[in-house]
Design an enzyme around this catalytic site. Structure first.
Site, short mmCIF file in Angstrom:
data_model
loop_
_atom_site.label_atom_id
_atom_site.label_comp_id
_atom_site.label_asym_id
_atom_site.label_seq_id
_atom_site.Cartn_x
_atom_site.Cartn_y
_atom_site.Cartn_z
N GLY A 1 -0.70 -65.44 -34.53
CA GLY A 1 -1.59 -66.45 -35.10
C GLY A 1 -1.28 -66.76 -36.55
O GLY A 1 -1.89 -67.65 -37.14
N ARG B 1 -4.04 -46.82 -15.88
CA ARG B 1 -4.64 -48.16 -15.89
C ARG B 1 -4.88 -48.74 -14.51
O ARG B 1 -5.14 -49.94 -14.38
CB ARG B 1 -3.74 -49.10 -16.70
CG ARG B 1 -3.53 -48.66 -18.14
CD ARG B 1 -4.82 -48.55 -18.93
NE ARG B 1 -4.58 -48.20 -20.32
CZ ARG B 1 -5.51 -48.07 -21.24
NH1 ARG B 1 -6.79 -48.26 -20.92
NH2 ARG B 1 -5.21 -47.73 -22.49
#
Length: 240
Positions: free
Chosen positions: A98, A194
């Site tokens: 960003g 996970r």
């Protein structure tokens, strides 16, 4: 770039490139006893030696599973990547920034399949579906919040504020993109933590969104290294 927010509930994983096969495990393992003759394994059918792969996983001889590489392009919310980046050994990452580009207004909203309600005490809780009213409320509140935050981001950019400052107005539910490179051993460790699977010796309770990414990565890996994947499952989904 459009300033109209878009909403998603899915994750995407693309296998960009790889050098990964069951044969990679075999020649790496056999060098310990065969030396340079272990290269003879490169052209052989790995099915002949699937017992060796199973033995290596069962007895947790891990290094032969490191001589391969897979690079994935992953699109997921930022909060998923913040969990992902806790996996450091055997992983390399590069994520969009960003600071250097204007971020697209794509945000995560869970769909009706995502359990919403946490029930039980810490360390012993479960998630249950939630009511239709709760799902509707989550969708409305999140979408309204995302529209406001992206409008604030655009206002700052239009006022000349640097992208690296303006991005502070955006939530962690914003979608980001990254390359993630790993080997089979590091991927097995990731999957053991996970994913939630009844074959696992050690139970895991992952957040659903990162589990969605893990499931997509596992499907690609299973196609590349089916014998290793089968041995992983047969031996309790524990990384060697």
């Amino acid at each position: 770039m459009t300033d109209t927010p878009r909403f998603r509930s899915d994750m995407t994983v693309e296998l960009v490139k790889h050098s990964a096969s069951d044969t990679d495990v075999l020649f790496a393992a056999r060098v310990s006893t065969a030396g340079e003759r272990s290269l003879e394994e490169v052209g052989r059918d790995p099915e002949r030696s699937k017992g060796l792969i199973n033995y290596l996983l069962r007895d947790r001889h891990g290094s032969p599973f490191e001589h391969n590489s897979m690079t994935f392009l992953v699109s997921a919310p930022i909060f998923v990547f913040r969990e992902f980046h806790r996996h450091r050994v055997g992983w390399s990452y590069n994520e969009e920034s960003g600071r250097y580009r204007e971020l697209a207004p794509v945000f995560y909203v869970p769909d009706e399949r995502r359990p919403l309600v946490q029930r039980g005490r810490p360390g012993k809780y479960e998630f249950v579906a939630g009511s239709a009213e709760q799902h509707a409320l989550v969708g409305k509140v999140l979408e309204d919040s995302y529209r406001q935050s992206y409008a604030a981001y655009q206002e700052l950019l239009e006022a000349g504020v640097a992208r690296e400052v303006a991005r502070a107005s955006l939530p962690v539910a914003l979608y980001s993109t990254m390359y993630a490179t790993c080997n089979a051993r590091s991927l097995m460790h990731f999957l053991g933590l996970r994913t939630k699977d009844e074959r696992a010796k050690v139970p895991s309770f992952p957040q659903r969104e990162i589990e969605m990414v893990a499931e997509l990565m596992e499907a690609e890996w299973a196609r590349l290294m089916p014998l290793t994947h089968a041995a992983f499952n047969a031996n309790g989904r524990v990384a060697p």
